[in-house]
Design an enzyme around this catalytic site. Structure first.
Site, PDB file in Angstrom:
ATOM      1  N   ASP A   1      -8.893  -4.537  -5.660  1.00 33.49           N
ATOM      2  CA  ASP A   1      -8.384  -3.796  -4.507  1.00 33.49           C
ATOM      3  C   ASP A   1      -9.190  -2.512  -4.321  1.00 33.49           C
ATOM      4  O   ASP A   1      -9.229  -1.674  -5.217  1.00 33.49           O
ATOM      5  CB  ASP A   1      -6.913  -3.453  -4.729  1.00 33.49           C
ATOM      6  CG  ASP A   1      -6.203  -2.988  -3.476  1.00 33.49           C
ATOM      7  OD1 ASP A   1      -6.823  -2.229  -2.693  1.00 33.49           O
ATOM      8  OD2 ASP A   1      -5.044  -3.358  -3.276  1.00 33.49           O
TER       9      ASP A   1
ATOM     10  N   SER B   1       0.840  -1.187   0.000  1.00 32.66           N
ATOM     11  CA  SER B   1       0.000   0.000   0.000  1.00 32.66           C
ATOM     12  C   SER B   1       0.888   1.256   0.000  1.00 32.66           C
ATOM     13  O   SER B   1       1.691   1.426  -0.898  1.00 32.66           O
ATOM     14  CB  SER B   1      -0.950  -0.045   1.208  1.00 32.66           C
ATOM     15  OG  SER B   1      -1.977   0.904   1.094  1.00 32.66           O
TER      16      SER B   1
ATOM     17  N   HIS C   1      -7.261  -5.929  -0.403  1.00 26.17           N
ATOM     18  CA  HIS C   1      -6.171  -4.954  -0.429  1.00 26.17           C
ATOM     19  C   HIS C   1      -4.865  -5.671  -0.163  1.00 26.17           C
ATOM     20  O   HIS C   1      -4.591  -6.105   0.960  1.00 26.17           O
ATOM     21  CB  HIS C   1      -6.428  -3.885   0.632  1.00 26.17           C
ATOM     22  CG  HIS C   1      -5.435  -2.762   0.615  1.00 26.17           C
ATOM     23  ND1 HIS C   1      -4.978  -2.184  -0.543  1.00 26.17           N
ATOM     24  CD2 HIS C   1      -4.799  -2.115   1.632  1.00 26.17           C
ATOM     25  CE1 HIS C   1      -4.121  -1.218  -0.252  1.00 26.17           C
ATOM     26  NE2 HIS C   1      -3.994  -1.164   1.059  1.00 26.17           N
TER      27      HIS C   1
END
Length: 506
Positions: A446, A224, A474
């Site tokens: 995602d 991320s 995610h």
């Protein structure tokens, strides 16, 4: 874009796409030779303050985990000036004879604690731990590394419980005033470090960490926001890049408006996928997707008028929406989300939704908060010179609300527009020309870092190869996909770079 660390759902993998991906080319080992290098500037000892999910301390110390500190310049423009201490954690490699070096992690945020994150998730990286010392850290401005604070627990409760509905002028005014108050508290409590929080400085910190653990090259796994940090490191120190895996990538060039709209669409898509999945085995929320959606909307409307009591707290619409968003990060959480919404709708019980919201905001049962909610804007706002005006924020919010009434908002730009320190666009430009091959993994389902950002970051880096994961959630490495895990492990452990176009089915 914070990565929620949780056990991931096991997904079915199509062998054809994975087989194609395993036709790989090799790169040489990037780090120190076998045997643990001596660390310079880090004294490792027992980890005594690890926090578990929900804010609970560990039942006992884990002897396999070591913690330490490393002093780095507060201001890299004045490297001989004051310093701050970075908090680090290490899990030594289990196969000393075949040890490659250290593998540094950032699990996302910006604002997530790498110390707590690795302590909680180390066993999920057991294969990598055979040959790597797993290392992570609290980036500057996060938790133990001069963590940014903005008021006390009561003030944070007020901020996180604000309603985002109904979408009218009164709600907008309340949110604007709350943002101004929050920014003022941040300046009051953490003003000395706010100008020096950001991804560029954190990337320079990582090179200090690389040197301190004795590695010639940085081996890195970023998830991320951690992909942005890794990309920035590769831009600043291309010659020091070893094996770098960027999972659930960000596109650092997007504006606040673009980011808000794309992420709003991502969460709405994930929410719709959740409702469709709910129908497959008999859904407690409604007879069909349309009915379930209407019932959830009715719940949110009721919470605006009459919040549900959870102990001495109120489950507001704002907290309930946060709880829903938190559960959308992983399909594993969907059954719990169904139950939480059903309890709130049918029984007037809001504890489960409150638990989800607290997991996202970093609130522990004793009312204390981690720095998740405070480090995030501190880093985000310093990473860009963009300061949207009122007209732009209104335009963004109106467009986002059309995409999703539940998740639509003006985005992070609304808080950065009143942030007390200026930002820089340096972190928005990445180019790893001259680095060793980098691998980027992007997921089609995602919600937080939509897939369209994956090829964009890959192109900007110039030295990266993209792997596509077609599943939900995610982050791909912890998704349960054997295909993704096989590709990543082959790269990080054996230096095998996947072919361009490699795909893993969900």
């Amino acid at each position: 874009m914070r990565l929620v660390l949780a056990a991931a759902v096991t997904l079915t993998v199509l062998s054809t796409s994975c087989a194609e991906a395993t036709q790989q080319r090799e790169i040489s080992a990037p780090s120190a030779p076998s045997g643990a290098p001596s660390a310079t500037g880090i004294t490792w000892g027992a980890c005594t303050d690890i926090m578990r999910p929900g804010g609970a301390p560990p039942a006992k110390e884990d002897a396999s985990q070591q913690c330490g500190k490393l002093a780095v310049p507060l201001d890299y423009g004045k490297p001989d000036g004051g310093t701050i201490d970075l908090a680090l954690i290490r899990v030594p490699a289990t196969d000393k004879a075949k040890r490659i070096g250290s593998l540094v992690f950032n699990f996302g945020g910006p604002g997530g604690s790498g110390v707590d994150g690795l302590a909680q998730a180390a066993k999920s990286f057991g294969t990598l731990n055979t040959r790597y010392d797993l290392v992570s850290f609290d980036p500057r401005g996060v938790e133990r590394s001069s963590g940014v604070r903005c008021g006390d627990g009561k003030e944070m409760d007020e901020f996180t419980s604000l309603n985002t509905l109904p979408a009218n002028e009164r709600t907008s005014i309340a949110l604007d005033e709350a943002n101004k108050k929050f920014a003022k508290l941040c300046e009051q409590d953490s003003g000395k470090v706010l100008p020096y929080i950001g991804t560029v400085s954190a990337a320079r910190d990582m090179d200090r960490i690389r040197a301190a653990v004795g590695d010639a090259k940085l081996n890195y796994l970023g998830m991320s926001y951690g992909t942005h940090l890794g990309a920035m490191y590769a831009t600043e120190f291309p010659g020091n890049v070893g094996r770098m895996l960027l999972d659930a990538p960000l596109d650092p060039t997007v504006t606040f408006e673009q980011r808000t709209l794309v992420q709003t669409a991502g969460f709405q898509k994930a929410y719709e996928s959740f409702l469709k999945a709910c129908m497959q085995e008999g859904c407690a929320l409604g007879a069909n997707v349309e009915a379930a959606n209407k019932n959830v909307d009715k719940l949110m409307d009721r919470l605006v008028v009459k919040p549900l009591k959870v102990g001495n707290r109120d489950l507001t619409q704002g907290l309930a929406s946060t709880g829903v968003a938190a559960a959308l990060y992983s399909a594993l959480s969907w059954p719990f989300l169904e139950s939480a919404l059903d309890q709130a709708m049918r029984e007037g019980e809001g504890a489960a939704l409150m638990y989800l919201a607290d997991s996202y905001t970093g609130r522990s049962p004793d009312g204390k908060y981690t720095t998740q909610m405070t480090s995030f804007p501190a880093i985000t706002c310093v990473d860009t010179a963009e300061r949207p005006d009122a007209a732009t924020l209104k335009k963004t919010e109106e467009a986002a609300l059309k995409i999703s009434p539940m998740f639509g908002s003006a985005g992070a730009g609304s808080l950065c527009s009143v942030w007390p320190v200026p930002g820089s666009d340096e972190a928005r430009h990445v180019d790893a020309t001259g680095s060793a091959p980098i691998v980027v993994v992007g997921g089609k389902g995602d919600p937080a870092t939509p897939y369209e950002w994956a090829p964009k970051l890959t192109e900007q880096l110039k030295t990266a190869t993209l792997v596509t994961y077609e599943g939900e959630g995610h982050g791909a490495y912890l998704s349960g996909s054997k295909c993704v895990k096989g590709i990543v492990d082959a790269y990080l452990l054996d230096g095998k770079v996947p072919q361009a176009g490699a795909t893993c089915a969900g």
